[in-house]
Design a protein around this motif. Sequence first.
Motif, short mmCIF file in Angstrom:
data_model
loop_
_atom_site.label_atom_id
_atom_site.label_comp_id
_atom_site.label_asym_id
_atom_site.label_seq_id
_atom_site.Cartn_x
_atom_site.Cartn_y
_atom_site.Cartn_z
N TYR A 192 0.81 -1.21 0.00
CA TYR A 192 0.00 0.00 0.00
C TYR A 192 0.85 1.27 0.00
O TYR A 192 0.52 2.26 -0.67
CB TYR A 192 -0.96 0.03 1.19
CG TYR A 192 -1.76 1.31 1.23
CD1 TYR A 192 -2.86 1.48 0.39
CD2 TYR A 192 -1.39 2.37 2.06
CE1 TYR A 192 -3.58 2.66 0.38
CE2 TYR A 192 -2.10 3.56 2.06
CZ TYR A 192 -3.20 3.70 1.21
OH TYR A 192 -3.89 4.88 1.20
N SER A 198 -6.72 1.75 -2.11
CA SER A 198 -7.47 0.76 -1.35
C SER A 198 -8.73 0.42 -2.12
O SER A 198 -9.44 1.31 -2.60
CB SER A 198 -7.81 1.29 0.05
OG SER A 198 -8.32 2.61 -0.02
N TYR A 259 -14.37 4.28 6.15
CA TYR A 259 -13.48 3.30 6.77
C TYR A 259 -12.27 3.03 5.88
O TYR A 259 -11.14 2.91 6.36
CB TYR A 259 -14.24 2.00 7.03
CG TYR A 259 -15.02 1.97 8.32
CD1 TYR A 259 -14.41 1.61 9.51
CD2 TYR A 259 -16.37 2.30 8.35
CE1 TYR A 259 -15.13 1.57 10.71
CE2 TYR A 259 -17.09 2.27 9.53
CZ TYR A 259 -16.48 1.91 10.71
OH TYR A 259 -17.19 1.87 11.89
N ASN A 261 -10.93 4.97 3.68
CA ASN A 261 -10.07 6.14 3.65
C ASN A 261 -9.22 6.23 4.92
O ASN A 261 -8.03 6.58 4.86
CB ASN A 261 -10.92 7.40 3.49
CG ASN A 261 -10.09 8.66 3.39
OD1 ASN A 261 -9.32 8.85 2.46
ND2 ASN A 261 -10.25 9.54 4.36
N ASN A 262 -9.83 5.91 6.05
CA ASN A 262 -9.14 6.04 7.34
C ASN A 262 -8.17 4.90 7.61
O ASN A 262 -7.11 5.10 8.20
CB ASN A 262 -10.15 6.14 8.47
CG ASN A 262 -10.97 7.41 8.42
OD1 ASN A 262 -10.60 8.38 7.75
ND2 ASN A 262 -12.11 7.43 9.09
N GLU A 263 -8.55 3.68 7.21
CA GLU A 263 -7.72 2.51 7.44
C GLU A 263 -7.68 1.67 6.17
O GLU A 263 -8.30 0.61 6.09
CB GLU A 263 -8.25 1.69 8.61
CG GLU A 263 -8.30 2.43 9.94
CD GLU A 263 -8.83 1.55 11.06
OE1 GLU A 263 -8.24 0.49 11.31
OE2 GLU A 263 -9.86 1.93 11.65
N PRO A 264 -6.96 2.11 5.17
CA PRO A 264 -7.03 1.51 3.83
C PRO A 264 -6.65 0.05 3.75
O PRO A 264 -7.16 -0.68 2.90
CB PRO A 264 -6.08 2.38 3.00
CG PRO A 264 -5.21 3.08 3.98
CD PRO A 264 -6.05 3.28 5.19
N THR A 265 -5.77 -0.42 4.61
CA THR A 265 -5.35 -1.81 4.51
C THR A 265 -6.25 -2.77 5.27
O THR A 265 -6.13 -3.98 5.11
CB THR A 265 -3.89 -1.98 5.01
OG1 THR A 265 -3.83 -1.59 6.39
CG2 THR A 265 -2.94 -1.14 4.19
N ASN A 266 -7.16 -2.24 6.07
CA ASN A 266 -8.03 -3.10 6.89
C ASN A 266 -9.37 -3.39 6.24
O ASN A 266 -10.04 -4.36 6.60
CB ASN A 266 -8.27 -2.48 8.26
CG ASN A 266 -7.03 -2.48 9.13
OD1 ASN A 266 -6.10 -3.25 8.89
ND2 ASN A 266 -6.99 -1.61 10.12
N TYR A 267 -9.80 -2.56 5.29
CA TYR A 267 -11.15 -2.70 4.74
C TYR A 267 -11.17 -2.91 3.23
O TYR A 267 -12.19 -2.73 2.58
CB TYR A 267 -11.99 -1.48 5.13
CG TYR A 267 -12.14 -1.36 6.62
CD1 TYR A 267 -13.09 -2.12 7.30
CD2 TYR A 267 -11.30 -0.54 7.37
CE1 TYR A 267 -13.21 -2.04 8.68
CE2 TYR A 267 -11.42 -0.45 8.75
CZ TYR A 267 -12.37 -1.20 9.39
OH TYR A 267 -12.49 -1.14 10.76
N GLU A 324 -18.15 -5.40 11.33
CA GLU A 324 -16.93 -4.65 11.04
C GLU A 324 -17.15 -3.16 10.81
O GLU A 324 -16.28 -2.34 11.12
CB GLU A 324 -16.22 -5.26 9.83
CG GLU A 324 -15.72 -6.68 10.07
CD GLU A 324 -14.84 -7.19 8.95
OE1 GLU A 324 -14.42 -6.39 8.09
OE2 GLU A 324 -14.56 -8.41 8.94
#
Length: 368
Positions: A192, A198, A259, A261-267, A324
Motif C-alpha cells: 500500500y 485501497s 473506513y 479512507n481512514n484505514e485503507p489496509t483493513n477494509y 466490522e
Amino acid sequence: MQLGKTGKIMFENLQKTYKGKKIFLTGHTGFKGSWMLKTLSLLGADVKGYALDPQTKDDLFHIIKGDKICKSVIGDLRDKKLLVKELLDFQPDFVFHLAAQPLVRLSYEIPSETFEVNAIGTANVLDAVRLLEKACAVILITTDKVYYNKEWLYPYRENDRLGGYDPYSASKACTELVIDSYRNSFFNIKNYDQHQKSIAVARAGNVIGGGDWSKDRLIPDIAKAFALENPVIIRNPKSVRPWQHVLEPVGGYLLLGTYLNNEPTNYSQAYNFGPQLSDSLPVEEMLKLAIKSWGKGSYIIQQTEEHLHEAGLLKLDISKVTSELNWKPKMNAQEAVSMTMDWYSEFNSNINNIEDFTIKQIKTFFNE
C-alpha cells in the motif's frame, strides 16, 4: 466513523469525510447513481460523473438537476481512452464505480455487451486508477447476484462461491474476478505504501426507491400501473429477494468509503449490504405492501411462454458489515415500500415539488 445511538449513519459525520473531497462517480445518471450524486452534493463533495445519457426526461438525474451539481461526462465504460483521461484529469480522492448494465432480462438480449460493460468496463476503471499517482479509496459496486445461487434458505456470505446462471449474474461474477486480480496484482495491501490505493467491493440486494423507471423491475412496474389505475402484471410472485430502500446501500457505500479512507489496509474487502433476513420477501408480498401504502391497486399473475431463468430465492448474510462497519439497515420492508410509494405519489400529484421532496427524503433518512 461514529454512528447514532440507533446505529444509523449521521449526516454530519459523513460530511467530515466527503466535504470538499473529489469524488469520481460512474453511473451518476442512473437510478442509484442519481441518489448517490444528490447525497454527495448535499455533503459538499466535488463530484465528477461518468455515465451514459439518462434514458427519459423523467429520470431522477434530470429531477435533481444532476448536470448542475457535478461535472457530468457522458461516456461509455468501454471507451477506455476517454475514461482514463477524465479520471486522471480530475485526480479524485475517492472513486465510486456504480455504472453497469444492471438488468437480468436485458442481459439475455445483449449478453456480450453485458459482459463487456460490466467486466471489461470495470477493468478499464481500475486501469485508470492504476495510473493515478496519488492516494485514492475505490469502492466498486457489484450485486447480490454474484453468488453461485443454489436457491436454498441459507443466506450468502462474502466468502461463498461466485457464479451466475444468466448473463447478468455471470458478468458480475466475472467482474469480481477482475477486481480480485487487480487487487492482488496492482493494489496489494502489502504494498500500500507504494501504490496508495485501497479497493473495496460492495454487494447490495434489490434496491427500491423513487425515480426508478427501469424496464422489468417490480417497483417501476407498480408505480406506472398505479398512476394509470391499471392492474400490475407480475411474472414470478413467489420469487424471494433481499429488498431495501436505495438510501440504505448509498449510506453503506459512503460509510465503507470512510473506513477505507481512514484505514485503507483493513477494509480492502467485499461486503454485503442487504436487509434483515425477515425482509427478504416474495414479489407478491412486496406488491401487497405497495398496494397498502398507495391505498388501492390490483394485480394479475401472468404466466409467460418465455423460459428465461431468473433466480427464485436469494438471501444475503450481512453479519460481516454489521460487525466490522457497525452498519445495519434502518428500515423494514414496509417502511422502505412506503417511502418509495410516497415519492411516486408526490411525482404524480406535485411534480414541481419533486426535487425538494427528494432532498427531504435524503435528509430525513440520514438525520432522523
